[in-house]
Design a protein around this motif. Sequence first.
Motif, short mmCIF file in Angstrom:
data_model
loop_
_atom_site.label_atom_id
_atom_site.label_comp_id
_atom_site.label_asym_id
_atom_site.label_seq_id
_atom_site.Cartn_x
_atom_site.Cartn_y
_atom_site.Cartn_z
N THR A 1 -11.13 -3.04 7.11
CA THR A 1 -10.13 -2.32 6.32
C THR A 1 -9.15 -1.60 7.23
OG1 THR A 1 -11.65 -2.03 4.46
CG2 THR A 1 -9.78 -0.51 4.59
N LEU A 2 -9.66 -0.98 8.28
CA LEU A 2 -8.78 -0.28 9.22
C LEU A 2 -7.81 -1.25 9.88
CD1 LEU A 2 -7.92 2.25 10.71
CD2 LEU A 2 -9.79 1.88 12.34
N ARG A 3 -8.29 -2.41 10.26
CA ARG A 3 -7.41 -3.42 10.87
C ARG A 3 -6.35 -3.88 9.87
NH1 ARG A 3 -12.41 -5.19 13.06
NH2 ARG A 3 -12.59 -6.82 11.47
N GLU A 4 -6.73 -4.05 8.61
CA GLU A 4 -5.77 -4.46 7.57
C GLU A 4 -4.71 -3.37 7.37
OE1 GLU A 4 -3.89 -6.64 4.49
OE2 GLU A 4 -5.13 -7.16 6.22
N VAL A 5 -5.14 -2.12 7.37
CA VAL A 5 -4.20 -1.00 7.24
C VAL A 5 -3.21 -1.02 8.40
CG1 VAL A 5 -4.02 1.52 7.42
CG2 VAL A 5 -5.69 0.49 5.85
N GLN A 6 -3.70 -1.21 9.61
CA GLN A 6 -2.83 -1.24 10.79
C GLN A 6 -1.86 -2.43 10.73
OE1 GLN A 6 -6.15 -1.17 13.52
NE2 GLN A 6 -5.73 0.97 14.11
N ARG A 7 -2.34 -3.57 10.21
CA ARG A 7 -1.47 -4.73 10.09
C ARG A 7 -0.36 -4.47 9.07
NH1 ARG A 7 -0.44 -8.89 6.97
NH2 ARG A 7 -1.92 -8.25 5.37
N ARG A 8 -0.74 -3.92 7.92
CA ARG A 8 0.25 -3.66 6.88
C ARG A 8 1.26 -2.59 7.30
NH1 ARG A 8 -2.28 -3.90 0.81
NH2 ARG A 8 -3.69 -5.66 1.08
N ALA A 9 0.83 -1.67 8.14
CA ALA A 9 1.72 -0.60 8.59
C ALA A 9 2.90 -1.15 9.40
CB ALA A 9 0.95 0.42 9.43
N LEU A 10 2.77 -2.39 9.89
CA LEU A 10 3.86 -3.02 10.63
C LEU A 10 4.82 -3.78 9.71
CD1 LEU A 10 1.76 -4.45 13.61
CD2 LEU A 10 3.10 -2.34 13.56
N GLY A 11 4.47 -3.84 8.43
CA GLY A 11 5.28 -4.60 7.48
C GLY A 11 6.39 -3.76 6.87
N PRO A 12 7.02 -4.29 5.81
CA PRO A 12 8.15 -3.59 5.18
C PRO A 12 7.74 -2.28 4.53
CG PRO A 12 7.48 -5.49 3.87
CD PRO A 12 6.72 -5.58 5.16
N ALA A 13 8.63 -1.32 4.58
CA ALA A 13 8.37 0.00 4.01
C ALA A 13 8.77 0.02 2.53
CB ALA A 13 9.16 1.06 4.78
N PRO A 14 8.24 0.98 1.76
CA PRO A 14 8.68 1.13 0.36
C PRO A 14 10.17 1.48 0.30
CG PRO A 14 6.69 2.41 0.81
CD PRO A 14 7.20 1.95 2.13
N THR A 15 10.76 1.29 -0.86
CA THR A 15 12.15 1.66 -1.06
C THR A 15 12.27 3.17 -1.17
OG1 THR A 15 12.54 -0.41 -2.26
CG2 THR A 15 14.16 1.36 -2.54
N PRO A 16 13.09 3.79 -0.32
CA PRO A 16 13.23 5.25 -0.38
C PRO A 16 13.84 5.71 -1.71
CG PRO A 16 14.09 4.37 1.68
CD PRO A 16 13.86 3.20 0.78
N ARG A 17 13.47 6.92 -2.11
CA ARG A 17 14.08 7.54 -3.29
C ARG A 17 15.25 8.39 -2.85
NH1 ARG A 17 8.42 8.40 -4.20
NH2 ARG A 17 7.64 7.28 -6.04
N LEU A 18 16.29 8.41 -3.65
CA LEU A 18 17.46 9.22 -3.36
C LEU A 18 17.39 10.52 -4.14
CD1 LEU A 18 20.26 6.49 -3.53
CD2 LEU A 18 19.12 7.41 -1.50
N LEU A 19 17.71 11.63 -3.46
CA LEU A 19 17.73 12.92 -4.12
C LEU A 19 18.99 13.03 -4.97
CD1 LEU A 19 16.59 15.44 -1.38
CD2 LEU A 19 15.37 14.81 -3.46
N LEU A 20 18.81 13.49 -6.20
CA LEU A 20 19.97 13.71 -7.07
C LEU A 20 20.66 15.01 -6.67
CD1 LEU A 20 18.41 12.78 -10.52
CD2 LEU A 20 19.89 11.37 -9.08
N PRO A 21 21.98 15.06 -6.71
CA PRO A 21 22.70 16.28 -6.32
C PRO A 21 22.41 17.42 -7.29
CG PRO A 21 24.19 14.67 -7.31
CD PRO A 21 22.88 13.98 -7.13
#
Length: 294
Positions: free
Chosen positions: A274-294
């Motif tokens: 599981t730790l190895r899978e976590v480390q592998r996924r950490a190199l992949g695409p990141a989630p879409t950031p949320r934008l703060l509303l003004p």
Amino acid sequence: MSAQWHHASEDFWDDHPEAPRRRSKKKPLGRRQLAHLTSTDDIDVQDDIIRRLQDLGHITEVVAELKSGKEATAYVARGPRGSVLLKLYRDLEARSFKDDSVYRAGQVILDVRAKRAMEGRTRKGLEMLQHDWVNAEYARLWQLWQAGLPVPEPLVGPHPYDYAQTVPAVLMRLVGIEDDIAPRLSDAPLTPEQAQSAWRQSVQGMADLLRLGYAHGDYSTYNLLWWEDTVTIIDFPQLTTRQNPHFRDLLARDAQSLVTSFRKHGIQADADATLREVQRRALGPAPTPRLLLP
């Protein structure tokens, strides 16, 4: 570290380890009684922090107690933006979990007197540790939420000046609804298909934390919520960075805790894999950031 500690007067430091100790008359605040949080008629009964949160416009009322843990008690409240999860920390001396040194290792504190007070756990040092612990949860919650991770939306901030005024409380949007609050994953009844989905989401969540340079420090089904087939990660004051010399051990412990706690749901996984899978996924695409509303 809040700016208020850096501009304190000399009197602030009068209880550093080399100075004579003064016996504090203030009794450490532990778990607050719900009646004190919900009272509106007797100003002497209602809790000071609740009055302050109301005066600041963050909440209108406290509805019920949700869960009491080692460091804090969670309550359901209402506010201008809807249902609120109100997390009230106990004073440090009143917590059953008090030693946070493993999580704070590697932390740089530039103010020598502040560092000495905190390490000596003087009265002022404990106050600073309390502020640090609560403000750290807010700061990290904002960072994770803006980065697109599945965490509750913080309701005060994002400027530190705003959320520093709410200590010892942390306010976030309630996951679920008042009559049906999201359960912890440890308590949720899952079908085999839901268990597999929850496992995949949980591993991905741990990987997303690692991508940002964090180990959770207490990552298990007890700190994951389940709502509408979606996992939400909670509890962030002990989040640890790579500067911590214990980082690898804490990351490995998170993997082991996740594996162990998921066995209840019929998931049989290996901690090292599981730790190895976590480390592998950490190199992949990141989630879409949320934008703060003004």
